[in-house]
Design a protein around this motif. Structure first.
Motif, PDB file in Angstrom:
ATOM      1  N   CYS A  30       4.695 -40.837 -15.473  1.00 19.49           N
ATOM      2  CA  CYS A  30       4.028 -41.245 -16.705  1.00 19.49           C
ATOM      3  C   CYS A  30       3.803 -42.756 -16.698  1.00 19.49           C
ATOM      4  CB  CYS A  30       4.870 -40.836 -17.917  1.00 19.49           C
ATOM      5  SG  CYS A  30       4.118 -41.245 -19.514  1.00 19.49           S
ATOM      6  N   HIS A  31       2.836 -43.185 -17.469  1.00 16.37           N
ATOM      7  CA  HIS A  31       2.525 -44.612 -17.573  1.00 16.37           C
ATOM      8  C   HIS A  31       3.694 -45.397 -18.132  1.00 16.37           C
ATOM      9  CE1 HIS A  31      -1.685 -43.389 -17.024  1.00 16.37           C
ATOM     10  NE2 HIS A  31      -1.392 -42.426 -17.868  1.00 16.37           N
ATOM     11  N   CYS A  32       4.583 -44.739 -18.870  1.00 13.38           N
ATOM     12  CA  CYS A  32       5.704 -45.443 -19.501  1.00 13.38           C
ATOM     13  C   CYS A  32       6.825 -45.730 -18.511  1.00 13.38           C
ATOM     14  CB  CYS A  32       6.246 -44.634 -20.670  1.00 13.38           C
ATOM     15  SG  CYS A  32       7.139 -43.140 -20.196  1.00 13.38           S
ATOM     16  N   GLY A  33       6.749 -45.173 -17.282  1.00 14.71           N
ATOM     17  CA  GLY A  33       7.783 -45.362 -16.292  1.00 14.71           C
ATOM     18  C   GLY A  33       8.686 -44.162 -16.107  1.00 14.71           C
ATOM     19  N   SER A  34       8.607 -43.192 -17.018  1.00 15.03           N
ATOM     20  CA  SER A  34       9.397 -41.971 -16.901  1.00 15.03           C
ATOM     21  C   SER A  34       8.596 -40.925 -16.120  1.00 15.03           C
ATOM     22  CB  SER A  34       9.767 -41.463 -18.288  1.00 15.03           C
ATOM     23  OG  SER A  34      10.658 -40.381 -18.193  1.00 15.03           O
ATOM     24  N   ARG A  35       9.043 -39.691 -16.174  1.00 13.56           N
ATOM     25  CA  ARG A  35       8.388 -38.610 -15.434  1.00 13.56           C
ATOM     26  C   ARG A  35       8.378 -37.346 -16.287  1.00 13.56           C
ATOM     27  NH1 ARG A  35       6.879 -37.649 -10.342  1.00 13.56           N
ATOM     28  NH2 ARG A  35       7.625 -39.717  -9.704  1.00 13.56           N
ATOM     29  N   GLY A  36       7.264 -36.603 -16.214  1.00 12.36           N
ATOM     30  CA  GLY A  36       7.184 -35.321 -16.908  1.00 12.36           C
ATOM     31  C   GLY A  36       7.045 -35.422 -18.405  1.00 12.36           C
ATOM     32  N   CYS A  37       6.517 -36.534 -18.915  1.00 12.81           N
ATOM     33  CA  CYS A  37       6.343 -36.693 -20.363  1.00 12.81           C
ATOM     34  C   CYS A  37       5.219 -35.795 -20.876  1.00 12.81           C
ATOM     35  CB  CYS A  37       6.001 -38.138 -20.707  1.00 12.81           C
ATOM     36  SG  CYS A  37       7.311 -39.321 -20.366  1.00 12.81           S
ATOM     37  N   LEU A  38       5.315 -35.438 -22.144  1.00 13.86           N
ATOM     38  CA  LEU A  38       4.262 -34.667 -22.783  1.00 13.86           C
ATOM     39  C   LEU A  38       2.912 -35.356 -22.625  1.00 13.86           C
ATOM     40  CD1 LEU A  38       4.353 -32.006 -24.465  1.00 13.86           C
ATOM     41  CD2 LEU A  38       4.415 -33.438 -26.511  1.00 13.86           C
ATOM     42  N   ASP A  39       2.904 -36.676 -22.602  1.00 15.81           N
ATOM     43  CA  ASP A  39       1.690 -37.468 -22.499  1.00 15.81           C
ATOM     44  C   ASP A  39       0.861 -37.118 -21.270  1.00 15.81           C
ATOM     45  OD1 ASP A  39       0.590 -39.615 -24.182  1.00 15.81           O
ATOM     46  OD2 ASP A  39       0.555 -40.783 -22.341  1.00 15.81           O
ATOM     47  N   VAL A  40       1.526 -36.793 -20.166  1.00 15.08           N
ATOM     48  CA  VAL A  40       0.803 -36.491 -18.922  1.00 15.08           C
ATOM     49  C   VAL A  40       0.913 -35.027 -18.520  1.00 15.08           C
ATOM     50  CG1 VAL A  40       0.931 -38.826 -18.011  1.00 15.08           C
ATOM     51  CG2 VAL A  40       2.816 -37.236 -17.566  1.00 15.08           C
ATOM     52  N   GLU A  41       1.660 -34.241 -19.285  1.00 21.70           N
ATOM     53  CA  GLU A  41       1.836 -32.832 -18.958  1.00 21.70           C
ATOM     54  C   GLU A  41       1.058 -31.907 -19.885  1.00 21.70           C
ATOM     55  OE1 GLU A  41       3.493 -31.555 -16.414  1.00 21.70           O
ATOM     56  OE2 GLU A  41       4.328 -33.439 -15.649  1.00 21.70           O
ATOM     57  N   ALA A  42       0.475 -32.430 -20.972  1.00 22.38           N
ATOM     58  CA  ALA A  42      -0.189 -31.545 -21.945  1.00 22.38           C
ATOM     59  C   ALA A  42      -1.430 -32.194 -22.543  1.00 22.38           C
ATOM     60  CB  ALA A  42       0.787 -31.157 -23.058  1.00 22.38           C
ATOM     61  N   ASP A  43      -2.133 -33.004 -21.745  1.00 16.78           N
ATOM     62  CA  ASP A  43      -3.372 -33.604 -22.231  1.00 16.78           C
ATOM     63  C   ASP A  43      -4.565 -33.004 -21.479  1.00 16.78           C
ATOM     64  OD1 ASP A  43      -3.394 -34.896 -19.746  1.00 16.78           O
ATOM     65  OD2 ASP A  43      -3.902 -36.858 -20.603  1.00 16.78           O
ATOM     66  N   PRO A  44      -5.794 -33.382 -21.801  1.00 18.98           N
ATOM     67  CA  PRO A  44      -6.960 -32.765 -21.137  1.00 18.98           C
ATOM     68  C   PRO A  44      -6.955 -32.897 -19.622  1.00 18.98           C
ATOM     69  CG  PRO A  44      -7.667 -33.845 -23.141  1.00 18.98           C
ATOM     70  CD  PRO A  44      -6.226 -34.206 -22.957  1.00 18.98           C
ATOM     71  N   LEU A  45      -6.544 -34.054 -19.101  1.00 20.94           N
ATOM     72  CA  LEU A  45      -6.508 -34.206 -17.645  1.00 20.94           C
ATOM     73  C   LEU A  45      -5.497 -33.249 -17.024  1.00 20.94           C
ATOM     74  CD1 LEU A  45      -7.481 -35.656 -15.128  1.00 20.94           C
ATOM     75  CD2 LEU A  45      -5.733 -37.418 -15.534  1.00 20.94           C
ATOM     76  N   ALA A  46      -4.332 -33.082 -17.668  1.00 21.22           N
ATOM     77  CA  ALA A  46      -3.332 -32.137 -17.159  1.00 21.22           C
ATOM     78  C   ALA A  46      -3.884 -30.714 -17.156  1.00 21.22           C
ATOM     79  CB  ALA A  46      -2.072 -32.218 -18.012  1.00 21.22           C
ATOM     80  N   PHE A  47      -4.656 -30.373 -18.181  1.00 23.73           N
ATOM     81  CA  PHE A  47      -5.233 -29.032 -18.261  1.00 23.73           C
ATOM     82  C   PHE A  47      -6.252 -28.813 -17.141  1.00 23.73           C
ATOM     83  CE2 PHE A  47      -8.519 -26.105 -19.928  1.00 23.73           C
ATOM     84  CZ  PHE A  47      -7.726 -24.966 -20.066  1.00 23.73           C
ATOM     85  N   LEU A  48      -7.134 -29.766 -16.934  1.00 19.40           N
ATOM     86  CA  LEU A  48      -8.131 -29.636 -15.877  1.00 19.40           C
ATOM     87  C   LEU A  48      -7.457 -29.547 -14.518  1.00 19.40           C
ATOM     88  CD1 LEU A  48     -10.724 -32.250 -17.189  1.00 19.40           C
ATOM     89  CD2 LEU A  48     -11.004 -29.765 -17.171  1.00 19.40           C
ATOM     90  N   THR A  49      -6.415 -30.343 -14.315  1.00 15.83           N
ATOM     91  CA  THR A  49      -5.690 -30.325 -13.044  1.00 15.83           C
ATOM     92  C   THR A  49      -5.007 -28.982 -12.833  1.00 15.83           C
ATOM     93  OG1 THR A  49      -5.323 -32.709 -13.181  1.00 15.83           O
ATOM     94  CG2 THR A  49      -3.904 -31.466 -11.696  1.00 15.83           C
ATOM     95  N   ALA A  50      -4.345 -28.461 -13.879  1.00 18.50           N
ATOM     96  CA  ALA A  50      -3.666 -27.172 -13.774  1.00 18.50           C
ATOM     97  C   ALA A  50      -4.651 -26.042 -13.525  1.00 18.50           C
ATOM     98  CB  ALA A  50      -2.852 -26.896 -15.037  1.00 18.50           C
ATOM     99  N   ALA A  51      -5.875 -26.174 -14.039  1.00 16.87           N
ATOM    100  CA  ALA A  51      -6.908 -25.155 -13.843  1.00 16.87           C
ATOM    101  C   ALA A  51      -7.670 -25.350 -12.537  1.00 16.87           C
ATOM    102  CB  ALA A  51      -7.885 -25.179 -15.009  1.00 16.87           C
ATOM    103  N   ARG A  52      -7.265 -26.349 -11.754  1.00 18.77           N
ATOM    104  CA  ARG A  52      -7.882 -26.644 -10.450  1.00 18.77           C
ATOM    105  C   ARG A  52      -9.355 -27.009 -10.589  1.00 18.77           C
ATOM    106  NH1 ARG A  52      -5.264 -21.471  -7.147  1.00 18.77           N
ATOM    107  NH2 ARG A  52      -3.076 -21.971  -7.619  1.00 18.77           N
ATOM    108  N   ARG A  53      -9.618 -27.821 -11.578  1.00 25.71           N
ATOM    109  CA  ARG A  53     -10.965 -28.327 -11.792  1.00 25.71           C
ATOM    110  C   ARG A  53     -10.963 -29.837 -11.625  1.00 25.71           C
ATOM    111  NH1 ARG A  53     -11.073 -23.379 -12.396  1.00 25.71           N
ATOM    112  NH2 ARG A  53     -12.738 -22.228 -13.494  1.00 25.71           N
ATOM    113  N   ASP A  54     -11.984 -30.353 -10.948  1.00 17.47           N
ATOM    114  CA  ASP A  54     -12.121 -31.793 -10.798  1.00 17.47           C
ATOM    115  C   ASP A  54     -12.868 -32.344 -12.009  1.00 17.47           C
ATOM    116  OD1 ASP A  54     -10.893 -31.903  -8.271  1.00 17.47           O
ATOM    117  OD2 ASP A  54     -12.782 -31.342  -7.279  1.00 17.47           O
ATOM    118  N   PRO A  55     -12.293 -33.317 -12.709  1.00 20.23           N
ATOM    119  CA  PRO A  55     -12.997 -33.872 -13.869  1.00 20.23           C
ATOM    120  C   PRO A  55     -14.256 -34.612 -13.452  1.00 20.23           C
ATOM    121  CG  PRO A  55     -11.021 -35.158 -13.372  1.00 20.23           C
ATOM    122  CD  PRO A  55     -10.975 -33.950 -12.493  1.00 20.23           C
ATOM    123  N   GLY A  56     -15.304 -34.435 -14.230  1.00 20.76           N
ATOM    124  CA  GLY A  56     -16.577 -35.091 -13.940  1.00 20.76           C
ATOM    125  C   GLY A  56     -16.776 -36.304 -14.822  1.00 20.76           C
ATOM    126  N   PRO A  57     -17.675 -37.192 -14.444  1.00 25.33           N
ATOM    127  CA  PRO A  57     -17.879 -38.427 -15.206  1.00 25.33           C
ATOM    128  C   PRO A  57     -18.880 -38.298 -16.347  1.00 25.33           C
ATOM    129  CG  PRO A  57     -19.204 -38.471 -13.205  1.00 25.33           C
ATOM    130  CD  PRO A  57     -18.456 -37.166 -13.182  1.00 25.33           C
TER     131      PRO A  57
END
Length: 415
Positions: free
Chosen positions: A273-300
């Motif tokens: 996580c950006h805060c220095g920890s690991r596995g925070c809700l911030d990076v585990e349950a946001d749109p990027l995490a969802f796209l990554t879990a669904a094996r989709r590459d985010p587009g610009p």
């Protein structure tokens, strides 16, 4: 003027703010309800409503009609004046900004988005969002009574600095309230001519955390109305935020930094996580995490939030999307369960992508929260979707409307 008349007039003027707030939040749809809520006589309530109408803030139905089957004298209906003044509400997020004109009652009159890479100097994006708002105001011909800004960061009080803008490139401690107020003054938004040259004293510019403001808006106008202890958790374009309304008032802590729920650990072996920890809700349950879990590459081409929403709505039957949905629901549920154990709210509302996850499989999310929380096991906590579009914008508007709600006469004096 007799002493009795003077006392009645003073009492009525002191009731203008509370009366306006009751109409603003929909709690006084008629003059009879207003009379009961204020605890005044019918004559005083009538005078207060008439004064608010004269100020151009509300409308009073001059010929009330009785509802079918009702008994007794029909009461005058009260409503926000649709042609009344507005405030400028603005929001900066990881993918750009949005500006809106918002009237009383939380009604968005006009809005415009702006997509840009948010630069490291907040002056650039805040200038762009104020310019967009000024253009809306010029086109509306409305009087602007204030301005509010929602930002994706904790905002320290009282100085108004963005302390942890993790998903935009601003330096920690950026003085966003000061910059926003200066840009608003430079644009001359508070002139009576809808964006003309009046500056100086008068209406004020306010700044707050985007999820705090979303919770404030939902509590006054949306899914949180009537809750006493309301927990709001939401993911916008990046990251996860939370807010808490306690006993009907937004709780921001001793210096504006309460409830940084994005940094609850929900997956100890998860992403850094950006805060220095690991596995925070911030990076585990946001749109990027969802796209990554669904094996989709985010587009610009569109925002991460919109890409995640579109994927969930249009490809939910795809096994990888369904699995990603379940994974994020379980992570979100674990975080919510911890918050329920600590806060014991009487209602939870979810915004952004979390609202879509709740809609996709509400029973799974509620089961995870109930299974992992003491209070969830002893009695289910209602988990509801946020109901307002652009609720952070509406919350930014609430900041700007508050001086008007506190003292309508003072706020409406010529600048």
């Amino acid at each position: 003027m007799t002493q009795t008349r003077t006392t009645r007039l003073e009492r009525g003027r002191s009731a203008l703010g509370p009366a306006l707030e009751l109409v603003h939040t929909g709690r006084a749809p008629t003059r009879s309800v207003l009379t009961a809520e204020l605890g005044v006589t019918r004559a005083t309530a009538g005078a207060v409503a008439a004064e608010l109408e004269t100020l151009g803030l509300i409308q009073v139905d001059s010929r009330p009609g009785a509802a079918a089957g009702s008994q007794g004298r029909p009461s005058h209906r009260l409503a926000i004046d649709p042609a009344g003044p507005v405030v400028l509400a603005t929001q900066v997020h990881a993918d750009g900004f949005r500006a809106a004109l918002v009237g009383l009652g939380g009604r968005i009159v006009a809005t415009v988005p702006g997509c840009m890479t948010v630069p490291a100097d907040p002056v650039h994006v805040l200038s762009a969002v104020v310019d967009a708002g000024a253009e809306l105001l010029r086109g509306s011909g409305r009087r602007c009574l204030g301005a509010g800004l929602a930002v994706p960061s904790a905002v320290a009080e009282p100085e108004g600095a963005a302390l942890n803008p993790l998903h935009v490139a601003w330096p920690a401690g950026a003085p966003v309230r000061e910059i926003f107020a200066e840009r608003v003054r430079a644009a001359g938004l508070f002139g009576a001519d809808g964006g003309g040259g009046a500056t100086g004293t008068g209406p004020t510019a306010f700044t707050g955390n985007d999820v705090n403001l979303a919770a404030l808006a939902e509590h006054r106008h949306g899914a949180g109305r009537g809750a006493r202890d309301l927990l709001c958790v939401a993911t916008g374009h990046r990251g996860v935020g939370g807010a808490l309304v306690l006993d009907g008032r937004l709780h921001s802590g001793s210096s504006g930094l309460a409830l940084e729920v994005g940094h609850l650990t929900v997956n100890p072996q998860g992403r850094a996580c950006h805060c220095g920890s690991r596995g925070c809700l911030d990076v585990e349950a946001d749109p990027l995490a969802f796209l990554t879990a669904a094996r989709r590459d985010p587009g610009p081409e569109v925002s991460l939030l919109q890409q995640a929403r579109d994927l969930l709505r249009t490809e939910y039957d795809d096994p990888s999307v369904r699995t990603a949905t379940e994974v994020l629901i379980d992570r979100l549920g674990l975080g919510l369960a911890g918050l329920v154990n600590i806060l014991n709210p009487d209602r939870i509302i979810l915004g952004g992508l979390h609202r879509e996850l709740l809609g996709a499989d509400p029973e799974r999310l509620r089961a995870v929260v109930a299974d992992r929380s003491l209070w969830g096991q002893s009695g289910s906590v209602p988990i509801l979707p946020c109901t307002l579009d652009h609720n952070s914008l509406v919350g930014a508007a609430e900041l700007a409307w508050q001086p008007v709600l506190d003292d309508p006469l003072a706020a409406l004096q010529p600048v």
